[in-house]
Write an enzyme that holds these catalytic residues in place. Structure first.
Site, mmCIF file in Angstrom:
data_model
loop_
_atom_site.group_PDB
_atom_site.id
_atom_site.type_symbol
_atom_site.label_atom_id
_atom_site.label_comp_id
_atom_site.label_asym_id
_atom_site.label_seq_id
_atom_site.Cartn_x
_atom_site.Cartn_y
_atom_site.Cartn_z
ATOM 1 N N ASP A 98 -39.904 15.761 -56.168
ATOM 2 C CA ASP A 98 -38.639 16.113 -56.787
ATOM 3 C C ASP A 98 -37.286 15.690 -56.068
ATOM 4 O O ASP A 98 -37.358 15.762 -54.871
ATOM 5 C CB ASP A 98 -38.565 17.939 -56.824
ATOM 6 C CG ASP A 98 -37.488 18.291 -57.692
ATOM 7 O OD1 ASP A 98 -37.640 17.847 -58.925
ATOM 8 O OD2 ASP A 98 -36.716 19.175 -57.013
ATOM 9 N N HIS B 205 -38.687 16.889 -68.830
ATOM 10 C CA HIS B 205 -38.525 18.418 -68.999
ATOM 11 C C HIS B 205 -37.003 18.816 -68.796
ATOM 12 O O HIS B 205 -36.677 19.914 -69.144
ATOM 13 C CB HIS B 205 -39.266 19.074 -67.986
ATOM 14 C CG HIS B 205 -38.834 18.743 -66.643
ATOM 15 N ND1 HIS B 205 -39.479 17.521 -66.187
ATOM 16 C CD2 HIS B 205 -38.299 19.521 -65.544
ATOM 17 C CE1 HIS B 205 -38.763 17.508 -64.779
ATOM 18 N NE2 HIS B 205 -38.284 18.469 -64.350
ATOM 19 N N ASP B 206 -36.168 17.896 -68.212
ATOM 20 C CA ASP B 206 -34.966 18.039 -68.089
ATOM 21 C C ASP B 206 -33.907 17.605 -69.454
ATOM 22 O O ASP B 206 -34.599 17.272 -70.242
ATOM 23 C CB ASP B 206 -34.069 17.244 -66.947
ATOM 24 C CG ASP B 206 -34.896 18.071 -65.587
ATOM 25 O OD1 ASP B 206 -34.979 19.168 -65.822
ATOM 26 O OD2 ASP B 206 -35.143 17.083 -64.639
ATOM 27 N N ASP C 11 -34.750 28.648 -61.585
ATOM 28 C CA ASP C 11 -34.620 27.301 -61.975
ATOM 29 C C ASP C 11 -35.988 27.056 -62.618
ATOM 30 O O ASP C 11 -36.659 26.017 -62.133
ATOM 31 C CB ASP C 11 -34.135 26.730 -61.056
ATOM 32 C CG ASP C 11 -33.899 25.123 -61.599
ATOM 33 O OD1 ASP C 11 -34.032 24.776 -62.785
ATOM 34 O OD2 ASP C 11 -33.792 24.121 -60.737
ATOM 35 N N ASN D 165 -36.731 19.213 -51.413
ATOM 36 C CA ASN D 165 -35.128 18.885 -51.209
ATOM 37 C C ASN D 165 -34.722 20.373 -50.792
ATOM 38 O O ASN D 165 -33.630 20.355 -50.173
ATOM 39 C CB ASN D 165 -34.647 18.273 -52.422
ATOM 40 C CG ASN D 165 -33.123 18.210 -52.278
ATOM 41 O OD1 ASN D 165 -32.731 17.398 -51.479
ATOM 42 N ND2 ASN D 165 -32.523 18.848 -52.937
ATOM 43 N N ASP E 292 -30.144 23.328 -49.708
ATOM 44 C CA ASP E 292 -30.891 22.145 -49.237
ATOM 45 C C ASP E 292 -31.610 22.225 -48.039
ATOM 46 O O ASP E 292 -31.057 22.779 -46.974
ATOM 47 C CB ASP E 292 -30.082 20.998 -49.216
ATOM 48 C CG ASP E 292 -29.668 20.376 -50.492
ATOM 49 O OD1 ASP E 292 -30.076 21.158 -51.769
ATOM 50 O OD2 ASP E 292 -29.051 19.354 -50.930
ATOM 51 N N GLU F 81 -39.150 11.156 -58.511
ATOM 52 C CA GLU F 81 -37.901 11.246 -59.237
ATOM 53 C C GLU F 81 -36.840 10.620 -58.608
ATOM 54 O O GLU F 81 -36.123 11.417 -57.613
ATOM 55 C CB GLU F 81 -37.674 12.755 -59.598
ATOM 56 C CG GLU F 81 -36.392 12.985 -60.651
ATOM 57 C CD GLU F 81 -35.849 14.108 -60.701
ATOM 58 O OE1 GLU F 81 -35.170 14.695 -61.612
ATOM 59 O OE2 GLU F 81 -35.851 14.917 -59.502
ATOM 60 N N ARG G 134 -45.525 14.652 -57.656
ATOM 61 C CA ARG G 134 -44.374 14.465 -58.301
ATOM 62 C C ARG G 134 -43.345 14.932 -57.295
ATOM 63 O O ARG G 134 -43.037 16.094 -57.269
ATOM 64 C CB ARG G 134 -44.227 14.862 -59.862
ATOM 65 C CG ARG G 134 -42.856 14.439 -60.395
ATOM 66 C CD ARG G 134 -41.796 15.575 -60.219
ATOM 67 N NE ARG G 134 -40.820 15.195 -61.161
ATOM 68 C CZ ARG G 134 -39.716 15.904 -61.029
ATOM 69 N NH1 ARG G 134 -39.578 17.050 -60.227
ATOM 70 N NH2 ARG G 134 -38.597 15.605 -61.863
ATOM 71 N N GLN H 83 -30.350 27.508 -54.550
ATOM 72 C CA GLN H 83 -31.142 26.563 -54.014
ATOM 73 C C GLN H 83 -30.707 25.708 -52.809
ATOM 74 O O GLN H 83 -30.044 24.453 -52.815
ATOM 75 C CB GLN H 83 -31.688 25.375 -55.050
ATOM 76 C CG GLN H 83 -32.449 25.865 -56.187
ATOM 77 C CD GLN H 83 -32.515 24.944 -57.421
ATOM 78 O OE1 GLN H 83 -31.641 24.377 -57.715
ATOM 79 N NE2 GLN H 83 -33.692 25.226 -57.973
HETATM 80 C C1 GLC Z 1 -35.382 17.980 -60.625
HETATM 81 C C2 GLC Z 1 -35.796 18.726 -61.582
HETATM 82 C C3 GLC Z 1 -35.032 19.794 -62.356
HETATM 83 C C4 GLC Z 1 -34.609 20.650 -61.370
HETATM 84 C C5 GLC Z 1 -34.090 20.128 -60.132
HETATM 85 C C6 GLC Z 1 -33.902 21.107 -59.039
HETATM 86 O O1 GLC Z 1 -34.267 17.268 -61.176
HETATM 87 O O2 GLC Z 1 -36.410 17.751 -62.633
HETATM 88 O O3 GLC Z 1 -35.818 20.310 -63.110
HETATM 89 O O4 GLC Z 1 -34.060 21.708 -61.866
HETATM 90 O O5 GLC Z 1 -34.831 18.936 -59.665
HETATM 91 O O6 GLC Z 1 -35.257 21.261 -58.307
#
Ligand code: GLC
Length: 556
Positions: A205, A315-316, A65, A107, A175, A248, A203, A173
């Site tokens: 996430d 970036h998303d 990712d 996360n 949690d 975010e 930042r 991924q």
């Molecule tokens: C956030 C990031 C994204 C990533 C996701 C999982 O939303 O901006 O790019 O894939 O988290 O970490």
């Protein structure tokens, strides 16, 4: 307010620039961007006027990712250099007056992280409770997944122990269980480590996904993400008083604002304003200022220590999930009607210039608007030169193509064979021969020069970041007009979202006769603030005006 306060609560007046080391500049010709390459470009960023770099994940990672899947929260991926190179980047940035923040990924981890490798080995692993498990068949959770093209459940069966683990993002991924005090300790340790290395903040996430409330079969697994953020914030400010947390949190305002800390200002310092970003695109699609004006009218009041981060692109995928279905469809119809340009039914995989048909008037107006909105503007690398997306790169990654430095090989990003680059350089009309730093930095009429002027102007208008925002009715729905005030200083900005020229009347500002309106770009006197003043805006034109008080030789 004294101007010196802008260096105290620096994030209130910051210009943030997000970049990925991997795609910024390759200094050793192996095809992959690296920290030594970034170090060479710190002066470029300082020249642009950026005040804070946000580094996307540079940690060791299997890269499933793009680095948001971490195997070592303390490390630097070897492809980018070693930790010493990172320290050099931070030191050089600091020397040029820029702060550096990094993505903080708490996360989830990669499934290759040693914690998860151990956790999945047996139910008695000491890391088992670092993650969230259930031992009964999960219900249908397909409506909760973040990436519906790849996942249909937030639970994945782990064959070895016959239990399911939680993952809001991809199944690789898992949690983290932030209800486990041992995990909170780990997170705090990671934060301290990077602060000691020299980072100026993070930042954060995926904040809303910090496990808050999931049904595990064995009952409700509940933890309060707000308490976690309070702990993190308290620790952070104890260790480094001026470090920042930029979160975010893509939620409707009412839920989002709680992450500043319920009136206490003791959680995140800053959050991206996803609602205003999405409303901006609806306003662009309609050529009508009202969606943005109405959204900003709903924006919650925040404490003076808090701040919104404004942006047009990250970036998303360009998410439009807070718009209604019809509104989203309007934006799709205007800026990406082809399903190939859309993602997850909620977003677009394009950069701004191609969406606006490359119209330089419209692109400049868009950036002028975002820089004039109350908050701290955030740029994604390449926006300053108007890079386009590369649709040959799958999914969300289409906007993460290599930075375009020159018209040379690989856009000056790397001397390696194109096949060795992490992603292909953008072609066609947005190829490096048309869009690159070298040409634009030498051209006073380029988008780069325009953005640079906007950045430097914005930096001298702290009233935008600190002040009181007010919409102004100028009687033309295509014009977004607003004012930001702070004690003696005020900026008024007008943006024509429509293609046709328009004359609007700016009502008297309510200031006394000693005050006059001055163009913020060329300092030309316009009128006394006590009179209504007619202002002509070209199609997609914009003006920034500042108030000058009697006796002031120059505008503040
Ligand atoms: C956030 C990031 C994204 C990533 C996701 C999982 O939303 O901006 O790019 O894939 O988290 O970490």
């Amino acid at each position: 307010m004294r101007i010196t306060e802008t260096s105290d609560m620096w994030w209130k007046n910051a210009v943030v620039y997000c970049l990925d080391v991997e795609t910024f500049l390759d200094s050793d010709g192996d095809g992959v961007g690296d920290l030594a390459g970034l170090a060479q470009r710190i002066d470029y960023l300082a020249q642009l006027g950026v005040t804070c770099l946000w580094l996307m994940p540079f940690y060791p990672s299997p890269q499933r990712d793009d680095g948001y899947d971490v195997t070592d929260m303390y490390g630097v991926d070897r492809r980018y250099g070693d930790p010493g190179h990172l320290v050099e980047v931070i030191r050089t940035a600091h020397d040029r007056g820029m702060r550096v923040i990094a993505d903080l990924l708490v996360n989830h981890t990669s499934d290759k992280h040693p914690w998860f490798v151990s956790a999945r080995r047996s139910t008695t692993s000491r890391y088992r409770d670092y993650y969230v498990w259930r031992d009964t068949e999960p219900p249908d959770t397909s409506d909760q997944v973040v990436f519906p093209d790849k996942e249909d459940s937030i639970w994945e069966l782990d064959e070895r122990t016959g239990e399911w683990y939680l993952h809001h993002f991809y199944r690789h991924q898992p949690d983290l269980n932030v209800a486990n005090p041992a995990v909170v300790e780990e997170i705090i340790r990671v934060i301290e480590y990077w602060l000691e290395v020299g980072m100026d903040g993070f930042r954060v996430d995926a904040v809303p996904f910090f496990v808050s409330d999931v049904e595990t079969g064995a009952g409700q697994h509940a933890t309060d993400p707000h308490r976690l953020l309070e702990q993190v914030r308290a620790f952070l400010v104890r260790r480094r008083g001026d470090a920042v947390l930029l979160g975010e949190v893509n939620l409707p305002y009412a839920d989002q604002v709680r992450f500043f800390g319920d009136g206490e200002g003791n959680q995140l310092h800053m959050m991206f304003d996803f609602a205003a970003m999405q409303a901006t695109y609806l306003s662009f699609a309609r050529g009508d200022a009202r969606p943005l004006r109405d959204t900003l009218a709903r924006r919650p009041e925040i404490l003076p220590t808090c701040q919104w981060a404004t942006f047009l692109r990250n970036h998303d995928e360009l998410t439009l999930d807070q718009l209604s279905e019809d509104e989203r469809q309007e934006v799709f119809d205007s800026f990406g009607a082809d399903p190939e340009l859309q993602l997850y039914g909620r977003g677009l995989r394009r950069r701004l210039p191609p969406m606006l048909d490359g119209d330089p008037r419209r692109i400049r107006m868009a950036y002028s608007l975002v820089f004039s909105l109350p908050g701290s503007p955030t740029l994604f690398y390449g926006e300053e030169i108007g890079m386009g997306e590369n649709l040959d790169i799958p999914g969300r990654m289409s906007v993460r193509s290599p930075m375009q430095w020159s018209s040379g090989r690989n856009g000056g990003f790397s001397s390696a064979a194109p096949s060795r680059l992490p992603r292909p350089v953008t072609g066609d009309g947005y190829a490096p021969e048309h869009v690159n730093v070298a040409d634009q930095t030498r051209d006073p009429g380029s988008l780069w020069s325009c953005i640079r002027s906007l950045i430097w102007l914005r930096r001298t208008c702290p009233e935008i970041g600190w002040g009181r925002y007010e919409a102004i009715d100028v009687g033309a729905h295509q014009v977004f007009a607003h004012r930001c005030d702070l004690e003696q200083a005020a900026t008024i900005a007008l943006h024509n979202l429509g293609p046709d020229p328009v004359v609007v009347t700016l009502p008297p500002t309510g200031d006394d006769e000693e005050v006059e309106l001055v163009d913020a770009f060329d300092h030309a006197h316009l009128a006394a603030a006590t009179e209504p003043v007619d202002i002509t805006l070209d199609g997609y034109g914009y003006r920034w005006l500042r108030l000058r008080r009697a006796g002031e030789v120059i505008i503040p």
